[in-house]
Design a protein around this motif. Structure first.
Motif, PDB file in Angstrom:
ATOM      1  N   SER A 118       0.859  -1.194   0.000  1.00 20.68           N
ATOM      2  CA  SER A 118       0.000   0.000   0.000  1.00 20.68           C
ATOM      3  C   SER A 118       0.889   1.235   0.000  1.00 20.68           C
ATOM      4  N   LEU A 119       0.280   2.373  -0.326  1.00 17.44           N
ATOM      5  CA  LEU A 119       1.053   3.625  -0.282  1.00 17.44           C
ATOM      6  C   LEU A 119       1.549   3.898   1.127  1.00 17.44           C
ATOM      7  N   GLU A 120       0.697   3.570   2.103  1.00 19.61           N
ATOM      8  CA  GLU A 120       1.081   3.814   3.503  1.00 19.61           C
ATOM      9  C   GLU A 120       2.380   3.087   3.835  1.00 19.61           C
ATOM     10  N   ALA A 121       2.564   1.926   3.219  1.00 17.12           N
ATOM     11  CA  ALA A 121       3.740   1.110   3.548  1.00 17.12           C
ATOM     12  C   ALA A 121       4.900   1.385   2.599  1.00 17.12           C
ATOM     13  N   HIS A 122       4.748   2.376   1.713  1.00 17.39           N
ATOM     14  CA  HIS A 122       5.782   2.561   0.688  1.00 17.39           C
ATOM     15  C   HIS A 122       7.057   3.169   1.265  1.00 17.39           C
ATOM     16  N   HIS A 123       8.194   2.657   0.767  1.00 19.25           N
ATOM     17  CA  HIS A 123       9.490   3.111   1.297  1.00 19.25           C
ATOM     18  C   HIS A 123       9.796   4.572   0.994  1.00 19.25           C
ATOM     19  N   ILE A 124       9.020   5.198   0.103  1.00 22.85           N
ATOM     20  CA  ILE A 124       9.266   6.628  -0.148  1.00 22.85           C
ATOM     21  C   ILE A 124       9.157   7.408   1.162  1.00 22.85           C
ATOM     22  N   ARG A 125       8.291   6.976   2.066  1.00 24.26           N
ATOM     23  CA  ARG A 125       8.090   7.700   3.328  1.00 24.26           C
ATOM     24  C   ARG A 125       9.395   7.749   4.127  1.00 24.26           C
ATOM     25  N   TYR A 126      10.073   6.630   4.133  1.00 25.15           N
ATOM     26  CA  TYR A 126      11.345   6.572   4.866  1.00 25.15           C
ATOM     27  C   TYR A 126      12.330   7.598   4.290  1.00 25.15           C
ATOM     28  N   TYR A 127      12.430   7.619   2.958  1.00 25.36           N
ATOM     29  CA  TYR A 127      13.431   8.497   2.343  1.00 25.36           C
ATOM     30  C   TYR A 127      13.064   9.964   2.540  1.00 25.36           C
ATOM     31  N   LEU A 128      11.800  10.278   2.443  1.00 20.78           N
ATOM     32  CA  LEU A 128      11.391  11.667   2.660  1.00 20.78           C
ATOM     33  C   LEU A 128      11.668  12.071   4.109  1.00 20.78           C
ATOM     34  N   ALA A 129      11.389  11.167   5.032  1.00 20.58           N
ATOM     35  CA  ALA A 129      11.602  11.488   6.450  1.00 20.58           C
ATOM     36  C   ALA A 129      13.073  11.739   6.743  1.00 20.58           C
ATOM     37  N   ASN A 130      13.937  11.112   5.975  1.00 20.13           N
ATOM     38  CA  ASN A 130      15.363  11.219   6.257  1.00 20.13           C
ATOM     39  C   ASN A 130      16.098  12.102   5.265  1.00 20.13           C
ATOM     40  N   ASN A 131      15.336  12.953   4.585  1.00 23.94           N
ATOM     41  CA  ASN A 131      15.941  13.948   3.716  1.00 23.94           C
ATOM     42  C   ASN A 131      16.872  13.324   2.681  1.00 23.94           C
ATOM     43  N   HIS A 132      16.453  12.190   2.172  1.00 24.29           N
ATOM     44  CA  HIS A 132      17.249  11.460   1.177  1.00 24.29           C
ATOM     45  C   HIS A 132      16.635  11.715  -0.203  1.00 24.29           C
ATOM     46  N   PRO A 133      17.437  12.067  -1.219  1.00 25.74           N
ATOM     47  CA  PRO A 133      16.846  12.430  -2.513  1.00 25.74           C
ATOM     48  C   PRO A 133      16.063  11.302  -3.180  1.00 25.74           C
ATOM     49  N   VAL A 134      14.933  11.685  -3.771  1.00 27.29           N
ATOM     50  CA  VAL A 134      14.124  10.735  -4.547  1.00 27.29           C
ATOM     51  C   VAL A 134      13.710  11.422  -5.851  1.00 27.29           C
ATOM     52  N   VAL A 135      13.359  10.606  -6.840  1.00 26.96           N
ATOM     53  CA  VAL A 135      12.760  11.145  -8.064  1.00 26.96           C
ATOM     54  C   VAL A 135      11.547  10.275  -8.386  1.00 26.96           C
ATOM     55  N   ILE A 136      10.457  10.919  -8.773  1.00 27.02           N
ATOM     56  CA  ILE A 136       9.205  10.200  -9.062  1.00 27.02           C
ATOM     57  C   ILE A 136       9.193   9.820 -10.544  1.00 27.02           C
ATOM     58  N   CYS A 137       8.951   8.541 -10.827  1.00 27.87           N
ATOM     59  CA  CYS A 137       9.025   8.073 -12.219  1.00 27.87           C
ATOM     60  C   CYS A 137       7.882   7.093 -12.515  1.00 27.87           C
ATOM     61  N   THR A 138       7.728   6.792 -13.818  1.00 31.42           N
ATOM     62  CA  THR A 138       6.599   5.939 -14.215  1.00 31.42           C
ATOM     63  C   THR A 138       6.982   4.472 -14.430  1.00 31.42           C
ATOM     64  N   ASP A 139       8.230   4.180 -14.765  1.00 33.29           N
ATOM     65  CA  ASP A 139       8.714   2.821 -15.040  1.00 33.29           C
ATOM     66  C   ASP A 139       8.210   2.339 -16.400  1.00 33.29           C
ATOM     67  N   ASP A 140       6.944   1.943 -16.472  1.00 35.31           N
ATOM     68  CA  ASP A 140       6.398   1.401 -17.726  1.00 35.31           C
ATOM     69  C   ASP A 140       4.946   1.879 -17.832  1.00 35.31           C
ATOM     70  N   THR A 141       4.736   2.965 -18.537  1.00 30.91           N
ATOM     71  CA  THR A 141       3.379   3.549 -18.580  1.00 30.91           C
ATOM     72  C   THR A 141       2.369   2.626 -19.263  1.00 30.91           C
ATOM     73  N   LEU A 142       2.861   1.767 -20.167  1.00 29.90           N
ATOM     74  CA  LEU A 142       1.916   0.921 -20.926  1.00 29.90           C
ATOM     75  C   LEU A 142       1.205  -0.090 -20.029  1.00 29.90           C
ATOM     76  N   PRO A 143       1.936  -1.001 -19.372  1.00 27.04           N
ATOM     77  CA  PRO A 143       1.197  -1.949 -18.525  1.00 27.04           C
ATOM     78  C   PRO A 143       0.643  -1.315 -17.259  1.00 27.04           C
ATOM     79  N   PHE A 144       1.330  -0.293 -16.727  1.00 24.63           N
ATOM     80  CA  PHE A 144       0.870   0.265 -15.451  1.00 24.63           C
ATOM     81  C   PHE A 144      -0.167   1.368 -15.651  1.00 24.63           C
TER      82      PHE A 144
END
Ligand SMILES: CNc1ncnc2c1ncn2[C@@H]1O[C@H](COP(=O)(O)O)[C@@H](O)[C@H]1O
Length: 434
Positions: A367-393
């Motif tokens: 779930s989004l609640e369990a997503h590791h992005i939360r950890y990285y945001l909490a610890n000021n660690h850089p992230v980039v938001i991406c789509t991976d594969d727009t066709l199947p997803f």
């Protein structure tokens, strides 16, 4: 558009949509053959999908699966899509058409998608590093494959660049050829900016790739690797990959606290457990958080002990507020000193390429609640938001950003300021110098 990102997009009002559209965004993790618009794939099937040529692959069946909304039981199902797609991008003309359509979908303004009231047509992103695995087919060799894709990329100067993927299933000779081509094409002045390690996460032995990635890095190429994408990827494998010091990490879903403590120079944000927005979870197991708490308690005791205030004033609230602030400051300095030591020993902050829908639909994250992005945001660690594969997803970059902004539980419920900050981190993580 369907799935979690479509739901998040539909939940937003016009002002939020306009805000997301206006943000400069970088797409840094998109696989070419996984990002072909469905209508382009259907066109290609009409032109090149003749059953007599493609006896062994089920093109019509794959397109039907994509059309009806691809449901995955587990991540390994995902890779069964590609034989049919590959049969349709096997000639230079078809590959050029597919590349054009992908770049167009990301970089050109698109009309309002059906069912959405979006004020202005807008491009999904300002910049893309598109990645693809060079394939030799009956109609082209690997170099022709790459020059075909590069020709399309070069029609967006300064806005598009190429990352060359090598697949975990490749032989060492093939890997060597791909890296040689990347270095050669880059040296010839083409916008080849990096190397990626991708493919079925449970195949291959990453040790074989090491010296080739090292060579690529020495030639000035950025490195990104798919790492710890599934629970079954071993800790030893992630350790080996991190030891290459890739500039960015794809997914990084199952990295352990030990990996992070050993390799990342994160400063734990001391206030995250009482974050004003209560958005970022405090992770009491993080070794640096533990260190912060211990240090904070030690300094608080010391400040109260050393206080010259008379005994009766010691219970006074303001004294405690001052002591709390002082203890926090001292604890932050102590932890920062440790982190600087870590940095001096080679610990660093590789940007994490986050693909929310991909992780949810491949069921590697529940779930989004369990997503590791939360950890990285909490610890000021850089992230980039991406789509991976727009066709199947069945997503777009705008919809992935909608997952950040939409209220919980449809989205992560971040503020506009937080989302803007994330978009900026993505722009900074580009391999290509702006
Ligand atoms: C779901 N997450 C993922 N994990 C690992 N590898 C992935 C992937 N999504 C795509 N690929 C890799 O990209 C190839 C398709 O694009 P290109 O032929 O390179 O353009 C797939 O065959 C797979 O190797």
């Amino acid at each position: 558009m369907t799935g979690p990102a479509g739901a998040a997009l539909r939940s937003l009002g016009d002002a939020d949509l306009a805000f997301l559209q206006g943000l400069p965004k970088a797409e840094l993790h998109a696989h070419l053959n996984g990002s072909i618009p469905l209508h382009t794939l259907q066109d290609l099937a009409t032109k090149y999908g003749s059953p007599s040529e493609n006896l062994s692959v089920d093109i019509a069946g794959t397109i039907a699966r994509l059309q009806s909304g691809f449901i995955l039981t587990e991540i390994s199902d995902f890779f069964t899509l590609f034989p049919a797609i590959y049969a349709l991008t096997a000639t230079p003309a078809a590959l050029a058409e597919a590349s054009r359509a992908v770049l167009d979908a990301f970089l050109n303004e698109q009309a309002t998608p059906d069912g959405f009231v979006i004020n202005q047509p807008a491009a999904q992103c300002s910049f893309i590093e598109l990645r693809t695995t060079p394939r030799a087919t009956a109609h082209m060799n690997r170099e022709q494959y790459l020059t075909t894709v590069l020709r399309e990329i070069k029609s967006f100067p300064g806005r598009a660049a190429l990352i060359i993927s090598v697949d975990r299933r490749m032989s060492e000779t093939d890997v060597e050829e791909c890296i040689n081509l990347a270095i050669k094409l880059r040296n010839e002045g083409n916008p080849v900016v990096g190397i990626d390690l991708c493919g079925d996460p449970l195949k291959g032995d990453v040790g074989m790739f090491e010296r080739h990635f090292k060579r690529a890095k020495e030639a000035g190429l950025g490195l990104t690797v798919h790492i710890a994408e599934t629970r079954e990827n071993t800790e030893a494998e992630s350790h080996a990959l991190l030891a290459w010091h890739p500039d960015r990490l794809g997914h990084a879903t199952f990295l352990t606290e030990e990996h992070r403590a050993l390799f990342f120079a994160d400063v734990p944000q001391p206030n995250t457990e009482i974050s004003p927005s209560d958005r970022m979870p405090w992770n009491p197991d993080h070794p640096l958080h533990k260190l912060f708490l211990a240090s904070y308690k030690r300094h608080l005791d010391r400040i109260l002990r050393e206080s010259t205030e008379p005994e009766e004033a010691r219970t006074h609230l303001s004294l405690h507020i001052d002591a709390d602030k002082g203890a926090r400051r001292a604890a932050v300095s102590e932890v920062e000193a440790l982190v600087n030591q870590k940095a001096a020993r080679g610990q660093y902050k590789p940007c994490i390429e986050i693909c929310l829908s991909s992780n949810l639909l491949c069921k590697t994250v529940p779930s989004l609640e369990a997503h590791h992005i939360r950890y990285y945001l909490a610890n000021n660690h850089p992230v980039v938001i991406c789509t991976d594969d727009t066709l199947p997803f069945r997503t777009t970059l705008l919809a992935e950003y909608a997952l950040l902004l939409a209220n919980r539980p449809v989205g992560l419920g971040l503020t506009r300021a937080e989302v803007k900050n994330i978009a900026e981190m993505g722009m900074k993580a580009r391999f290509m110098a702006p």
